[in-house]
Design an enzyme around this catalytic site. Structure first.
Site, PDB file in Angstrom:
ATOM      1  CG  HIS A  57      -0.219   0.083   2.534  1.00 35.19           C
ATOM      2  ND1 HIS A  57      -0.145  -0.977   3.408  1.00 35.19           N
ATOM      3  CD2 HIS A  57       0.468   1.085   3.123  1.00 35.19           C
ATOM      4  CE1 HIS A  57       0.552  -0.631   4.467  1.00 35.19           C
ATOM      5  NE2 HIS A  57       0.936   0.617   4.318  1.00 35.19           N
TER       6      HIS A  57
HETATM    7  P1  TYD Z   1      -1.747  -2.592   7.670  1.00 32.54           P
HETATM    8  O1  TYD Z   1      -1.129  -1.256   7.820  1.00 32.54           O
HETATM    9  O2  TYD Z   1      -2.615  -2.834   6.478  1.00 32.54           O
HETATM   10  O3  TYD Z   1      -0.630  -3.735   7.695  1.00 32.54           O
HETATM   11  P2  TYD Z   1       0.730  -3.888   6.851  1.00 32.54           P
HETATM   12  O4  TYD Z   1       1.795  -3.883   7.864  1.00 32.54           O
HETATM   13  O5  TYD Z   1       0.685  -5.187   6.153  1.00 32.54           O
HETATM   14  O6  TYD Z   1       0.843  -2.754   5.930  1.00 32.54           O
HETATM   15  O7  TYD Z   1      -2.561  -2.920   8.996  1.00 32.54           O
HETATM   16  C1  TYD Z   1      -3.154  -4.181   9.222  1.00 32.54           C
HETATM   17  C2  TYD Z   1      -4.338  -3.984  10.153  1.00 32.54           C
HETATM   18  O8  TYD Z   1      -3.897  -3.501  11.416  1.00 32.54           O
HETATM   19  C3  TYD Z   1      -5.358  -2.990   9.625  1.00 32.54           C
HETATM   20  O9  TYD Z   1      -6.605  -3.632   9.535  1.00 32.54           O
HETATM   21  C4  TYD Z   1      -5.458  -1.905  10.649  1.00 32.54           C
HETATM   22  C5  TYD Z   1      -4.643  -2.365  11.832  1.00 32.54           C
HETATM   23  N1  TYD Z   1      -3.727  -1.303  12.322  1.00 32.54           N
HETATM   24  C6  TYD Z   1      -4.093  -0.529  13.400  1.00 32.54           C
HETATM   25  O10 TYD Z   1      -5.194  -0.676  13.962  1.00 32.54           O
HETATM   26  N2  TYD Z   1      -3.221   0.425  13.842  1.00 32.54           N
HETATM   27  C7  TYD Z   1      -2.018   0.629  13.270  1.00 32.54           C
HETATM   28  O11 TYD Z   1      -1.232   1.503  13.719  1.00 32.54           O
HETATM   29  C8  TYD Z   1      -1.646  -0.166  12.135  1.00 32.54           C
HETATM   30  C9  TYD Z   1      -0.333   0.020  11.434  1.00 32.54           C
HETATM   31  C10 TYD Z   1      -2.531  -1.124  11.694  1.00 32.54           C
END
Ligand code: TYD
Length: 136
Positions: free
Chosen positions: A52
């Protein structure tokens, strides 16, 4: 913002025979005010995270333990960084697509972020990202 604005930041290292210490604080090592810290751990072998971009969020990604790779993409250029030192951080500016992969066993990916979690700041579809960057 392009991937040329993204870079490895060398963090201070306090080398000590009892164990080493590094740190990051607002105004010095990190070019934004830190409003959130989160970390990825227990990543199964072969899994990847990220995929993303953020419209406004800036981040510094640190391999707090172990190693992993990060590919940054500004819609025109891609660059892959291998992070394996807890005394280095990868600055990722806003509007950059990132994929994080090849996590070593037991690795910890710690992220310093310029804002709280805001889902609306995410761009999760690659075609939408290219459109956002003005790339056909
Ligand atoms: P995401 O940022 O999509 O993960 P990745 O590390 O793969 O990029 O986050 C995964 C899930 O975690 C998303 O549904 C929202 C939650 N999340 C939070 O609640 N707070 C946060 O600070 C982060 C980074 C994620």
């Amino acid at each position: 913002m392009t991937i040329d604005d993204c870079r490895i930041i060398d963090l201070p290292r306090i080398v000590d025979e009892r164990g080493n210490l590094s740190f990051a604080q607002n105004g010095d090592q990190v070019p934004f005010d830190i409003r959130r810290v989160y970390w990825l751990y227990d990543v199964p072998g072969g899994e990847s995270r990220g995929s993303h971009a953020h419209r406004t969020l800036e981040q510094v990604i640190i391999a707090a333990g172990g190693s992993f790779s990060v590919t940054l993409d500004d819609g025109r250029q891609r660059k892959t960084f291998f992070l394996n030192h807890p005394y280095q951080g990868l600055y990722v500016g806003s509007g950059i697509w990132r994929d994080i992969f090849d996590f070593s066993s037991g690795s910890v990916c710690m992220v310093l972020a310029s804002d709280k979690y805001v889902e609306e700041d995410y761009i999760r579809e690659y075609p939408e990202f290219l459109e956002y960057k003005g790339v056909k």
